[in-house]
Design a protein around this motif. Structure first.
Motif, PDB file in Angstrom:
ATOM      1  N   CYS A 287       0.848  -1.202   0.000  1.00  0.00           N
ATOM      2  CA  CYS A 287       0.000   0.000   0.000  1.00  0.00           C
ATOM      3  C   CYS A 287       0.881   1.249   0.000  1.00  0.00           C
ATOM      4  O   CYS A 287       1.733   1.401   0.883  1.00  0.00           O
ATOM      5  N   PRO A 288       0.701   2.143  -0.959  1.00  0.00           N
ATOM      6  CA  PRO A 288       1.662   3.231  -1.163  1.00  0.00           C
ATOM      7  C   PRO A 288       1.709   4.291  -0.084  1.00  0.00           C
ATOM      8  O   PRO A 288       2.713   4.989   0.051  1.00  0.00           O
ATOM      9  N   HIS A 289       0.644   4.431   0.704  1.00  0.00           N
ATOM     10  CA  HIS A 289       0.637   5.478   1.722  1.00  0.00           C
ATOM     11  C   HIS A 289       0.783   4.913   3.126  1.00  0.00           C
ATOM     12  O   HIS A 289       0.451   5.565   4.115  1.00  0.00           O
ATOM     13  N   CYS A 290       1.307   3.701   3.198  1.00  0.00           N
ATOM     14  CA  CYS A 290       1.620   3.042   4.470  1.00  0.00           C
ATOM     15  C   CYS A 290       3.132   2.912   4.560  1.00  0.00           C
ATOM     16  O   CYS A 290       3.789   2.537   3.588  1.00  0.00           O
ATOM     17  N   GLU A 291       3.685   3.213   5.726  1.00  0.00           N
ATOM     18  CA  GLU A 291       5.142   3.136   5.881  1.00  0.00           C
ATOM     19  C   GLU A 291       5.669   1.732   5.598  1.00  0.00           C
ATOM     20  O   GLU A 291       6.738   1.567   5.006  1.00  0.00           O
ATOM     21  N   THR A 292       4.925   0.728   6.029  1.00  0.00           N
ATOM     22  CA  THR A 292       5.364  -0.643   5.780  1.00  0.00           C
ATOM     23  C   THR A 292       5.266  -0.985   4.293  1.00  0.00           C
ATOM     24  O   THR A 292       6.220  -1.467   3.683  1.00  0.00           O
ATOM     25  N   GLY A 293       4.107  -0.727   3.704  1.00  0.00           N
ATOM     26  CA  GLY A 293       3.898  -1.056   2.302  1.00  0.00           C
ATOM     27  C   GLY A 293       4.807  -0.285   1.366  1.00  0.00           C
ATOM     28  O   GLY A 293       5.250  -0.814   0.335  1.00  0.00           O
ATOM     29  N   ALA A 294       5.102   0.971   1.727  1.00  0.00           N
ATOM     30  CA  ALA A 294       5.957   1.807   0.883  1.00  0.00           C
ATOM     31  C   ALA A 294       7.441   1.540   1.126  1.00  0.00           C
ATOM     32  O   ALA A 294       8.296   2.059   0.400  1.00  0.00           O
ATOM     33  N   GLY A 295       7.749   0.732   2.152  1.00  0.00           N
ATOM     34  CA  GLY A 295       9.144   0.398   2.443  1.00  0.00           C
ATOM     35  C   GLY A 295       9.938   1.534   3.053  1.00  0.00           C
ATOM     36  O   GLY A 295      11.163   1.589   2.907  1.00  0.00           O
ATOM     37  N   THR A 296       9.255   2.437   3.779  1.00  0.00           N
ATOM     38  CA  THR A 296       9.965   3.582   4.348  1.00  0.00           C
ATOM     39  C   THR A 296      10.299   3.420   5.830  1.00  0.00           C
ATOM     40  O   THR A 296      10.924   4.305   6.411  1.00  0.00           O
ATOM     41  N   LEU A 297       9.887   2.315   6.456  1.00  0.00           N
ATOM     42  CA  LEU A 297      10.248   2.096   7.853  1.00  0.00           C
ATOM     43  C   LEU A 297      11.761   1.993   7.984  1.00  0.00           C
ATOM     44  O   LEU A 297      12.407   1.264   7.227  1.00  0.00           O
ATOM     45  N   SER A 298      12.320   2.677   8.974  1.00  0.00           N
ATOM     46  CA  SER A 298      13.770   2.664   9.132  1.00  0.00           C
ATOM     47  C   SER A 298      14.242   1.585  10.101  1.00  0.00           C
ATOM     48  O   SER A 298      15.443   1.307  10.174  1.00  0.00           O
ATOM     49  N   ARG A 299      13.320   0.972  10.831  1.00  0.00           N
ATOM     50  CA  ARG A 299      13.731  -0.053  11.800  1.00  0.00           C
ATOM     51  C   ARG A 299      13.766  -1.442  11.167  1.00  0.00           C
ATOM     52  O   ARG A 299      13.127  -1.678  10.132  1.00  0.00           O
ATOM     53  N   PRO A 300      14.482  -2.367  11.796  1.00  0.00           N
ATOM     54  CA  PRO A 300      14.570  -3.728  11.252  1.00  0.00           C
ATOM     55  C   PRO A 300      13.205  -4.413  11.221  1.00  0.00           C
ATOM     56  O   PRO A 300      12.284  -4.037  11.944  1.00  0.00           O
ATOM     57  N   THR A 301      13.091  -5.431  10.377  1.00  0.00           N
ATOM     58  CA  THR A 301      11.859  -6.213  10.292  1.00  0.00           C
ATOM     59  C   THR A 301      12.056  -7.545  11.000  1.00  0.00           C
ATOM     60  O   THR A 301      13.176  -8.051  11.116  1.00  0.00           O
ATOM     61  N   GLY A 302      10.957  -8.115  11.456  1.00  0.00           N
ATOM     62  CA  GLY A 302      11.056  -9.407  12.123  1.00  0.00           C
ATOM     63  C   GLY A 302       9.729  -9.821  12.732  1.00  0.00           C
ATOM     64  O   GLY A 302       8.684  -9.201  12.507  1.00  0.00           O
ATOM     65  N   TYR A 303       9.779 -10.897  13.519  1.00  0.00           N
ATOM     66  CA  TYR A 303       8.595 -11.458  14.160  1.00  0.00           C
ATOM     67  C   TYR A 303       8.785 -11.467  15.674  1.00  0.00           C
ATOM     68  O   TYR A 303       9.879 -11.751  16.177  1.00  0.00           O
ATOM     69  N   LEU A 304       7.720 -11.195  16.406  1.00  0.00           N
ATOM     70  CA  LEU A 304       7.764 -11.214  17.859  1.00  0.00           C
ATOM     71  C   LEU A 304       8.072 -12.620  18.366  1.00  0.00           C
ATOM     72  O   LEU A 304       7.436 -13.592  17.953  1.00  0.00           O
ATOM     73  N   ASP A 305       9.045 -12.714  19.259  1.00  0.00           N
ATOM     74  CA  ASP A 305       9.410 -13.986  19.864  1.00  0.00           C
ATOM     75  C   ASP A 305       8.301 -14.438  20.822  1.00  0.00           C
ATOM     76  O   ASP A 305       7.816 -13.655  21.645  1.00  0.00           O
ATOM     77  N   MET A 306       7.903 -15.694  20.730  1.00  0.00           N
ATOM     78  CA  MET A 306       6.786 -16.179  21.538  1.00  0.00           C
ATOM     79  C   MET A 306       7.099 -16.206  23.030  1.00  0.00           C
ATOM     80  O   MET A 306       6.207 -16.018  23.861  1.00  0.00           O
ATOM     81  N   GLU A 307       8.345 -16.450  23.385  1.00  0.00           N
ATOM     82  CA  GLU A 307       8.699 -16.425  24.808  1.00  0.00           C
ATOM     83  C   GLU A 307       8.564 -15.022  25.378  1.00  0.00           C
ATOM     84  O   GLU A 307       8.100 -14.832  26.505  1.00  0.00           O
ATOM     85  N   LEU A 308       8.970 -14.034  24.582  1.00  0.00           N
ATOM     86  CA  LEU A 308       8.799 -12.651  25.018  1.00  0.00           C
ATOM     87  C   LEU A 308       7.311 -12.324  25.136  1.00  0.00           C
ATOM     88  O   LEU A 308       6.886 -11.648  26.082  1.00  0.00           O
ATOM     89  N   TYR A 309       6.520 -12.791  24.191  1.00  0.00           N
ATOM     90  CA  TYR A 309       5.076 -12.547  24.241  1.00  0.00           C
ATOM     91  C   TYR A 309       4.465 -13.150  25.507  1.00  0.00           C
ATOM     92  O   TYR A 309       3.642 -12.508  26.183  1.00  0.00           O
ATOM     93  N   ARG A 310       4.864 -14.367  25.835  1.00  0.00           N
ATOM     94  CA  ARG A 310       4.355 -14.988  27.068  1.00  0.00           C
ATOM     95  C   ARG A 310       4.751 -14.164  28.291  1.00  0.00           C
ATOM     96  O   ARG A 310       3.966 -14.018  29.243  1.00  0.00           O
ATOM     97  N   THR A 311       5.967 -13.632  28.265  1.00  0.00           N
ATOM     98  CA  THR A 311       6.432 -12.787  29.365  1.00  0.00           C
ATOM     99  C   THR A 311       5.584 -11.527  29.487  1.00  0.00           C
ATOM    100  O   THR A 311       5.212 -11.106  30.592  1.00  0.00           O
ATOM    101  N   ILE A 312       5.274 -10.919  28.352  1.00  0.00           N
ATOM    102  CA  ILE A 312       4.445  -9.706  28.346  1.00  0.00           C
ATOM    103  C   ILE A 312       3.097  -9.988  29.016  1.00  0.00           C
ATOM    104  O   ILE A 312       2.632  -9.212  29.865  1.00  0.00           O
TER     105      ILE A 312
END
Length: 337
Positions: free
Chosen positions: A58-83
């Motif tokens: 999507c062109p007007h979304c930071e993710t879709g337009a590729g303009t995010l400056s931070r790394p990409t990845g997936y939330l770790d499930m152990e961290l999620y359980r901790t949260i």
């Protein structure tokens, strides 16, 4: 919280959560009255980002337009359980999305199930592409998720793909039907299905047919939303002609919010956002994680009263509010219909 059934919120209330809710609201009110960054309690609304990756462009979304400056990845499930373990006592409402497409997380249904075991009200937002797989839709319905927002900014493929680039409207429609069928087979009321339609210049002509089509596809409710401007470039091509669907107005060549944002921002007293890597940021408008307030491995009862949070709240009282606050929707009617 327009996208959450009141029944689900009430069901999530416990004595401890109710007390925290009252403390957080009272702290915010006292802070605004006294012009001091007071805070009591802990957040009762939390957004957790399963991933900041997406399968659309999507062109007007930071993710879709590729303009995010931070790394990409997936939330770790152990961290999620901790949260969940550290914060379930005061949390009421969990939003499993921020940037990215949350259903791309390989353990998304399990994330919902774990939160529901803690008695939380859970919602998410999706582009709906994965839901065309009936077995996956059935798993989502069985997870216990209370509400699902499905973004559909077009009633025909030709309109839809102008913004949802790489997406299939047929998959969205199939996904809605699959979820509805899975819900009916379980004999349950959840998930409540919201079809979200962001009104833009290229799709506003479809508004008269929207509610009838949404009902035909299986949506329970329609959310008509005004568009967010990632940048002012091409604003007139994006913003709808109908004034009530705009959250901005042009003044001397500058696109500005129609109303000033509330100061201090009330979100800082009742909610927070966790990015996929565990970094805590103030809200969903900190898309690049520029304002680090802590890490989710620590409880919010501590983070919410830490120096980083206090300093950020203090800036709300100054004439130099953070840049991310300039495009904030707080106080705006972003669902005008």
């Amino acid at each position: 919280m327009k996208e959450i059934p009141i029944r689900s919120l009430l069901a999530a209330l416990t004595p401890g959560r109710t007390l925290n809710l009252l403390k957080a609201l009272a702290g915010g009110a006292c802070g605004r009255i006294s012009d001091r960054p007071l805070a009591w309690g802990a957040p009762y609304v939390l957004s957790v980002e399963p991933t900041n990756l997406c399968d659309l462009h999507c062109p007007h979304c930071e993710t879709g337009a590729g303009t995010l400056s931070r790394p990409t990845g997936y939330l770790d499930m152990e961290l999620y359980r901790t949260i969940l373990e550290l914060n379930h006592g005061h949390l009421l409402y969990l939003l499993l999305y921020d940037q990215g497409e949350p259903l791309l997380h390989p353990h998304f249904p399990e994330m919902v199930r774990l939160a529901k075991k803690q008695g939380l009200c859970v919602a998410s937002s999706t582009n709906g592409q994965r839901l065309a797989d009936y077995s996956y839709a059935r798993e989502i319905a069985a997870s216990g998720i209370d509400a699902l927002i499905i973004s559909t900014d077009g009633l025909t493929q030709s309109t839809y793909e102008l913004y949802r680039r790489g997406g299939s409207l047929e998959k969205v429609c199939s996904g809605l039907a699959a979820l509805r069928a899975a819900r009916r087979a379980r004999g349950g009321r959840t998930p409540r299905l919201y079809l979200q339609f962001v009104v833009m210049r290229h799709n506003e002509h479809e508004l008269p047919l929207l509610r009838a089509e949404a009902a035909k596809w299986g949506a329970d409710q329609v959310l008509v939303k005004s568009p967010y401007l990632r940048s002012v470039e091409g604003a007139e091509e994006i913003l709808p002609a109908e004034e009530r669907y705009r959250r901005y107005r042009c003044i001397e060549g500058r696109w500005l919010r129609k109303e000033k944002a509330a100061r201090p921002c009330p979100r800082l007293w009742y909610s927070s956002v966790i990015h996929w890597d565990g970094k805590v940021v103030p809200c969903c408008f900190d898309k690049d994680g520029s304002h680090l307030l802590g890490h989710a491995s620590e409880p919010f009862k501590k983070l919410f009263h830490g120096e980083a949070y206090r300093q950020f709240r203090r800036r709300q009282y100054s004439a130099h509010a953070p840049q991310i606050c300039q495009n904030c929707t707080d106080g705006l009617k972003i669902y005008p219909a």
